[in-house]
Design a protein around this motif. Structure first.
Motif, PDB file in Angstrom:
ATOM      1  N   SER A  33     -18.617 -13.811 -19.645  1.00 37.51           N
ATOM      2  CA  SER A  33     -19.093 -14.717 -18.610  1.00 37.51           C
ATOM      3  C   SER A  33     -18.365 -16.042 -18.756  1.00 37.51           C
ATOM      4  O   SER A  33     -17.964 -16.412 -19.852  1.00 37.51           O
ATOM      5  CB  SER A  33     -20.601 -14.913 -18.772  1.00 37.51           C
ATOM      6  N   GLN A  49     -18.294 -20.704  -4.907  1.00 34.34           N
ATOM      7  CA  GLN A  49     -18.609 -19.529  -5.722  1.00 34.34           C
ATOM      8  C   GLN A  49     -17.711 -18.357  -5.337  1.00 34.34           C
ATOM      9  O   GLN A  49     -17.147 -17.689  -6.196  1.00 34.34           O
ATOM     10  CB  GLN A  49     -20.079 -19.138  -5.578  1.00 34.34           C
ATOM     11  N   GLU A  50     -17.557 -18.115  -4.047  1.00 37.63           N
ATOM     12  CA  GLU A  50     -16.693 -17.029  -3.588  1.00 37.63           C
ATOM     13  C   GLU A  50     -15.245 -17.257  -4.021  1.00 37.63           C
ATOM     14  O   GLU A  50     -14.552 -16.314  -4.415  1.00 37.63           O
ATOM     15  CB  GLU A  50     -16.753 -16.898  -2.069  1.00 37.63           C
ATOM     16  N   ASP A  53     -15.070 -16.489  -7.775  1.00 36.47           N
ATOM     17  CA  ASP A  53     -15.260 -15.055  -7.999  1.00 36.47           C
ATOM     18  C   ASP A  53     -13.976 -14.282  -7.697  1.00 36.47           C
ATOM     19  O   ASP A  53     -13.543 -13.434  -8.480  1.00 36.47           O
ATOM     20  CB  ASP A  53     -16.406 -14.514  -7.141  1.00 36.47           C
ATOM     21  N   GLU A  54     -13.359 -14.594  -6.562  1.00 30.82           N
ATOM     22  CA  GLU A  54     -12.127 -13.913  -6.158  1.00 30.82           C
ATOM     23  C   GLU A  54     -10.969 -14.268  -7.085  1.00 30.82           C
ATOM     24  O   GLU A  54     -10.192 -13.392  -7.494  1.00 30.82           O
ATOM     25  CB  GLU A  54     -11.777 -14.277  -4.711  1.00 30.82           C
ATOM     26  N   PHE A  56     -11.064 -15.174 -10.229  1.00 30.98           N
ATOM     27  CA  PHE A  56     -11.257 -14.520 -11.528  1.00 30.98           C
ATOM     28  C   PHE A  56     -10.989 -13.027 -11.422  1.00 30.98           C
ATOM     29  O   PHE A  56     -10.446 -12.420 -12.346  1.00 30.98           O
ATOM     30  CB  PHE A  56     -12.672 -14.781 -12.062  1.00 30.98           C
ATOM     31  N   ARG A  57     -11.348 -12.422 -10.304  1.00 31.74           N
ATOM     32  CA  ARG A  57     -11.095 -10.993 -10.100  1.00 31.74           C
ATOM     33  C   ARG A  57      -9.586 -10.732 -10.079  1.00 31.74           C
ATOM     34  O   ARG A  57      -9.093  -9.818 -10.740  1.00 31.74           O
ATOM     35  CB  ARG A  57     -11.734 -10.518  -8.798  1.00 31.74           C
ATOM     36  N   TYR A  70     -16.573 -11.069 -15.909  1.00 26.50           N
ATOM     37  CA  TYR A  70     -17.302 -10.407 -14.835  1.00 26.50           C
ATOM     38  C   TYR A  70     -18.359 -11.288 -14.182  1.00 26.50           C
ATOM     39  O   TYR A  70     -18.955 -10.897 -13.185  1.00 26.50           O
ATOM     40  CB  TYR A  70     -17.952  -9.115 -15.361  1.00 26.50           C
ATOM     41  N   GLU A  71     -18.590 -12.455 -14.742  1.00 30.00           N
ATOM     42  CA  GLU A  71     -19.594 -13.352 -14.175  1.00 30.00           C
ATOM     43  C   GLU A  71     -19.068 -14.785 -14.265  1.00 30.00           C
ATOM     44  O   GLU A  71     -18.635 -15.215 -15.325  1.00 30.00           O
ATOM     45  CB  GLU A  71     -20.902 -13.217 -14.950  1.00 30.00           C
ATOM     46  N   VAL A  72     -19.095 -15.483 -13.144  1.00 26.31           N
ATOM     47  CA  VAL A  72     -18.618 -16.864 -13.094  1.00 26.31           C
ATOM     48  C   VAL A  72     -19.755 -17.749 -12.604  1.00 26.31           C
ATOM     49  O   VAL A  72     -20.367 -17.483 -11.568  1.00 26.31           O
ATOM     50  CB  VAL A  72     -17.407 -17.008 -12.138  1.00 26.31           C
ATOM     51  N   ASN A  73     -20.044 -18.788 -13.373  1.00 24.27           N
ATOM     52  CA  ASN A  73     -21.067 -19.762 -12.998  1.00 24.27           C
ATOM     53  C   ASN A  73     -20.410 -21.125 -12.858  1.00 24.27           C
ATOM     54  O   ASN A  73     -19.485 -21.454 -13.596  1.00 24.27           O
ATOM     55  CB  ASN A  73     -22.168 -19.831 -14.067  1.00 24.27           C
TER      56      ASN A  73
END
Length: 96
Positions: A33, A49-50, A53-54, A56-57, A70-73
């Protein structure tokens, strides 16, 4: 997995001011995370957030599965740092 190594890799993502990566239990699994402090350039983005998320993916595709986040805050406050500028791995820094 060395968090510092992964922080260096993921900090290349545009818009990241600071990053803290740690392992987290999720059900019976353990995942990586990240807590991200965005820089001023991306703070105005409505879909922050989007965006992360993208990003990091996409960055994760270049890494082995066990090194993928797998998790981004997103955190709005700066991390507490040591006198030499390193992020302290203390409880207060893991709150979002």
């Amino acid at each position: 997995v060395s968090p510092e190594e992964l922080e260096l890799v993921y900090s290349r993502i545009s818009g990241i001011k600071d990053i803290l990566i740690y392992s987290k239990s999720k059900g019976r699994d353990t995942i990586l995370s990240a807590i991200v402090v965005p820089n001023d350039d991306v703070v105005q983005n409505d879909n922050l957030q989007e965006y992360f998320d993208e990003a990091f993916r996409i960055q994760g595709k270049l890494l082995p599965v066990y090194k993928r986040v797998y998790e981004v805050n997103i955190r709005n406050a700066d991390f507490i740092k040591s006198s030499n500028g390193k992020i302290k791995r203390i409880e207060e820094n893991y709150s979002i």
